[in-house]
Design a protein around this motif. Structure first.
Motif, short mmCIF file in Angstrom:
data_model
loop_
_atom_site.label_atom_id
_atom_site.label_comp_id
_atom_site.label_asym_id
_atom_site.label_seq_id
_atom_site.Cartn_x
_atom_site.Cartn_y
_atom_site.Cartn_z
N ILE A 247 0.85 -1.19 0.00
CA ILE A 247 0.00 0.00 0.00
C ILE A 247 0.89 1.24 0.00
O ILE A 247 1.81 1.38 0.81
N ALA A 248 0.59 2.20 -0.92
CA ALA A 248 1.44 3.38 -1.09
C ALA A 248 0.67 4.68 -1.17
O ALA A 248 1.28 5.75 -1.08
N THR A 249 -0.67 4.65 -1.34
CA THR A 249 -1.46 5.88 -1.47
C THR A 249 -2.70 5.78 -0.59
O THR A 249 -3.06 4.70 -0.10
N LEU B 14 -16.20 8.96 4.45
CA LEU B 14 -14.88 9.42 4.89
C LEU B 14 -13.98 9.69 3.69
O LEU B 14 -13.22 10.68 3.67
N GLU B 15 -14.04 8.85 2.67
CA GLU B 15 -13.21 9.04 1.49
C GLU B 15 -13.67 10.26 0.68
O GLU B 15 -12.85 11.01 0.13
N LYS B 16 -14.96 10.48 0.64
CA LYS B 16 -15.52 11.58 -0.15
C LYS B 16 -15.06 12.93 0.38
O LYS B 16 -14.69 13.83 -0.39
N PHE B 17 -15.03 13.08 1.69
CA PHE B 17 -14.66 14.36 2.28
C PHE B 17 -13.20 14.40 2.74
O PHE B 17 -12.83 15.25 3.54
N HIS B 18 -12.40 13.49 2.22
CA HIS B 18 -10.94 13.50 2.45
C HIS B 18 -10.60 13.50 3.94
O HIS B 18 -9.95 14.42 4.45
N TRP B 19 -11.04 12.46 4.59
CA TRP B 19 -10.71 12.32 6.01
C TRP B 19 -9.19 12.11 6.20
O TRP B 19 -8.63 12.54 7.19
N LEU B 20 -8.55 11.46 5.26
CA LEU B 20 -7.09 11.32 5.25
C LEU B 20 -6.50 12.32 4.27
O LEU B 20 -6.92 12.38 3.10
N ASP B 21 -5.55 13.11 4.73
CA ASP B 21 -4.89 14.08 3.87
C ASP B 21 -3.43 14.22 4.30
O ASP B 21 -2.92 13.40 5.09
N LYS B 22 -2.76 15.25 3.79
CA LYS B 22 -1.33 15.40 4.05
C LYS B 22 -1.03 15.82 5.48
O LYS B 22 0.13 15.79 5.90
N LEU C 99 6.74 13.07 7.33
CA LEU C 99 6.70 14.33 6.62
C LEU C 99 7.45 14.27 5.29
O LEU C 99 7.27 15.13 4.43
N THR C 100 8.29 13.25 5.10
CA THR C 100 9.00 13.11 3.83
C THR C 100 8.16 12.48 2.75
O THR C 100 8.60 12.39 1.60
N GLY C 101 6.97 12.03 3.08
CA GLY C 101 6.08 11.43 2.09
C GLY C 101 6.11 9.92 2.15
O GLY C 101 7.01 9.30 2.73
N GLY C 102 5.11 9.30 1.51
CA GLY C 102 5.04 7.86 1.48
C GLY C 102 4.16 7.30 2.59
O GLY C 102 3.86 7.98 3.59
#
Length: 756
Positions: free
Chosen positions: A133-135, A284-292, A322-325
């Motif tokens: 899993i990456a995204t 949850l996915e529709k309203f972007h519960w997970l973000d940066k 914080l570096t991403g991934g």
């Protein structure tokens, strides 16, 4: 009048009975103290009887072994052989299960491809598992397909047709029941100003730091801040919840440590159906519960298997530094929370009561030792082990009592397979059971180490203990040097290989990887691929250094200490050694003598020993028969042997001693025959023969055969020394003569030259 006055004066003093009562109380208290002190074998008095001390050591050893055996029983009954099977089952269905990647262009290409086989092959090429899993889209797809298939598309069985669907039992994988609902919890950070060049500041305004307690986000976010929030069902998921509200544990991951607070979404709450589960995920996915701003996502699931009476706690973690991934990890715990329901419950309760009793006794003993020794108690290694063992035992008892109170007072009324919210009470009980199991393992390990305290009746163990005690300082010095060298190599590996090799990404990971390399666990291809030139050179240099240090220096330190102890410090072993063999033999003999069967038991034991190995044992009767019918034996030896063992002809003799004695008798007969032949042939006078025999008889009272052999060796060495000195004197005289002759010749030549 005076008589009554005297009586009054006597009554004014303490009564004799009260004095006797106080004395009896003191004596009883003194006896109790002495009883507990009698189990202390750390110090041996100089005038103590070795027999009594051996009795004390054996008594303490057997009593302690009762304590250790009960600890083992509790530890074994607290574990189950089904732990691995359950973990393996969920790894197969959750962690290693493949699911298709959600992508619009992939779906468009699949629909446009007219060939069915090509479409299936194309779809399998884009299937991943939990570790890949990456995204964020992969996370939502994993929740819908893998977790949804396992937990919400399972068989539903109604125990009673009259109950509603909410009271139905949902079987997971045919053998498991889900307790409560699935919980998703994330931790977030606040946006802050970016520390970037001014040329980028107009385009980039906000940055998100790493997670910490100071920078975590506690403000509400998402659709609950909008005006159309009436259509949102999961209002709780967008509000921050404290640790007391979530009642979750903190977690230490690969990229940070996260507390138990955060934003919580309990999926399919109050309606545990597949439709409600998918609707909550879609919202949850529709309203972007997970973000940066998300730094970690936790998925908690509680399952119960009634067939083996085990609770399973599945924790899936996605870390987002914080570096991403996205870096997934998981943990599956299997615990036996309801321990007193099986057929072994009475044995388990009995063993736990015995452990509590022993712990109370050990506590009293330690208090008495502290009062007696005060600060000197911390100067002995075994006293530290006793204190640690006592502390762990007390903590184990407290945790078990607290766990029992929670089960009896709370969970019996609220724990149910029909619960429609997340079960925080089971989480609390799992936490206590985890602590209980950890303390049980520590108690078992330390109690095994403490057995060595009572093993001073074995010379081998004493030598090992004394060797470790002797070289302990040298080993500590070597450990300091070893750690310093390991840190240097870890720093070098991190700087040269850290960008490519995951095992050397940080100094801590590099240190662990180097330590595992010493044990033979390493990935040479990973090191070589990270740096084709520096990697192999670094690896072989490190291996050579470790081999030199561990197999040369450490072994040299231990072997030298062992040899020095054996050659120079035998008094240490003799001081530590406790000979329990005489005490055991004496105790066995007294036991059978009281039963008045000792003589019969002795005969039986000798018969068993002789029957066990007839080829290697003989008796005194066999030896006498061999001497009686042997033509080469001496009659004097036969008569002496018969008189000595007239009362015990069944005494056992080993085969080697049997053959040695026959050889001695044969040699004695030959010596007498040779003496008589010399006497009658005229080689030796009868008077001289008597004098020689008398001299030999007197000489036996002055020295032994070994002393006589040693004296003869010293005389031979002295003769060799005299010969050496004589040779050196002859050499010096010869050299002196040559020098004198040379000097005389030179003088004569000088005089001749002068005359000429």
């Amino acid at each position: 009048m005076s008589f009554t006055t005297n009586i009054k004066s006597i009554d004014s003093f303490p009564s004799i009975s009260s004095l006797h009562t106080q004395t009896n109380k003191k004596s009883k208290f003194h006896k109790i103290i002495q009883f507990f002190l009698s189990f202390n074998i750390d110090q041996k008095e100089a005038d103590e009887n070795p027999h009594q001390h051996a009795k004390l050591v054996l008594r303490a050893f057997f009593i302690y072994m009762i304590f250790v055996s009960n600890i083992f029983i509790v530890a074994i009954l607290s574990q189950s052989q089904h732990y691995f099977l359950i973990t393996n089952t969920f790894e197969y269905h959750l962690i290693n299960a493949q699911f298709s990647v959600k992508s619009t262009w992939l779906e468009r290409d699949l629909r446009s491809n007219p060939y069915k086989n090509a479409r299936n092959k194309y779809r399998k090429a884009f299937e991943i598992n939990f570790h890949q899993i990456a995204t964020f889209e992969d996370i939502w797809q994993f929740m819908n397909e893998t977790i949804g298939n396992v937990f919400y598309r399972s068989h539903i069985w109604k125990s009673n047709p009259s109950v509603t669907s909410q009271r139905s039992i949902r079987w997971i994988l045919d053998h498991f029941l889900m307790i409560g609902v699935i919980r998703m919890r994330q931790v977030r950070v606040k946006a802050e100003k970016c520390n970037i060049p001014k040329s980028y500041s107009d385009e980039i305004t906000d940055c998100y730091p790493s997670y910490s307690s100071e920078k975590k986000d506690t403000d509400p976010f998402g659709p609950i801040t909008l005006s159309d929030s009436t259509n949102i069902n999961l209002k709780q998921a967008w509000r921050y919840m404290t640790l007391d509200e979530t009642q979750m544990d903190s977690y230490t991951g690969q990229y940070g440590k996260y507390d138990g607070s955060g934003y919580v979404a309990d999926l399919a709450q109050y309606d545990r159906t597949n439709k409600h589960f998918t609707n909550d995920l879609s919202e949850l996915e529709k309203f972007h519960w997970l973000d940066k701003a998300t730094r970690a996502l936790f998925i908690d699931i509680i399952i119960y298997n009634p067939s083996v009476n085990l609770f399973s706690y599945i924790k899936l973690v996605f870390e987002m530094p914080l570096t991403g991934g996205i870096f997934p990890s998981y943990k599956i715990e299997n615990r036996q929370l309801l321990r007193y329901v099986s057929s072994m419950k009475y044995i388990l309760i009995t063993c736990e009561v015995i452990i509590v009793t022993f712990t109370i006794i050990f506590l009293i003993m330690e208090i008495v030792k502290i009062i007696q020794l005060k600060l000197k108690i911390f100067l002995n290694f075994w006293n530290w082990i006793d204190l640690i063992l006592l502390i762990i035992s007390i903590l184990l008892i407290i945790v078990n009592i607290k766990r029992l109170f929670i089960i009896n007072s709370t969970l019996n009324g609220q724990m149910s397979i029909y619960i429609s919210t997340f079960d925080t009470l089971t989480i609390k009980l799992l936490r206590l059971q985890r602590i209980f199991d950890t303390l049980s393992v520590l108690l078992t390990s330390i109690s095994i180490i403490r057995i060595l305290k009572y093993c001073d009746f074995s010379v081998t163990l004493i030598r090992i203990k004394a060797t470790i005690q002797r070289c302990f300082g040298d080993l500590i010095g070597f450990l300091v040097m070893f750690v310093a060298i390991m840190i240097a190599y870890a720093q070098f590996g991190n700087l040269t290989l850290g960008q490519q090799a995951p095992a050397f990404s940080t100094i801590g990971k590099a240190f662990v990887a180097l330590f595992r390399t010493v044990l033979g666990d390493f990935d040479y291809e990973d090191i070589s691929n990270a740096s084709p030139y520096i990697g192999p050179l670094f690896f072989f240099l490190y291996i050579f250094s470790m081999i030199f240090m561990l197999f040369n220096m450490v072994l040299a330190i231990i072997v030298d200490s062992y040899e020095e102890l054996g050659n120079e410090h035998r008094d240490i072993i003799n001081e530590m050694l406790i000979d329990v063999t005489p005490f055991i033999k004496h105790s066995i003999q007294i036991f059978f003598e009281r039963l008045r069967i000792w003589k019969k038991v002795k005969v039986i034991i000798q018969f068993i020993i002789r029957a066990d190995d007839l080829s290697n044992t003989r008796t005194v009767r066999d030896l006498l028969q061999e001497l009686k019918y042997s033509a080469t034996s001496s009659s004097s030896i036969y008569e002496e042997l018969r008189r000595t063992f007239a009362h015990d002809m069944t005494k056992l003799i080993s085969k080697s001693d049997f053959d040695t004695f026959l050889k001695y008798a044969h040699n004695d007969k030959d010596r007498q025959r040779h003496t008589l032949q010399s006497l009658f042939l005229g080689n030796k006078l009868f008077i001289n023969f008597n004098e020689e025999q008398e001299w030999n008889e007197h000489a036996r009272h002055f020295c032994t055969i070994q002393q006589w052999a040693q004296l003869r060796y010293r005389i031979a060495r002295l003769e060799e020394l005299f010969d050496l000195i004589e040779g050196k004197i002859d050499y010096v005289i010869q050299i002196s003569d040559n020098l004198l002759r040379t000097k005389i010749i030179s003088r004569e030549r000088l005089e001749t030259n002068e005359n000429v």
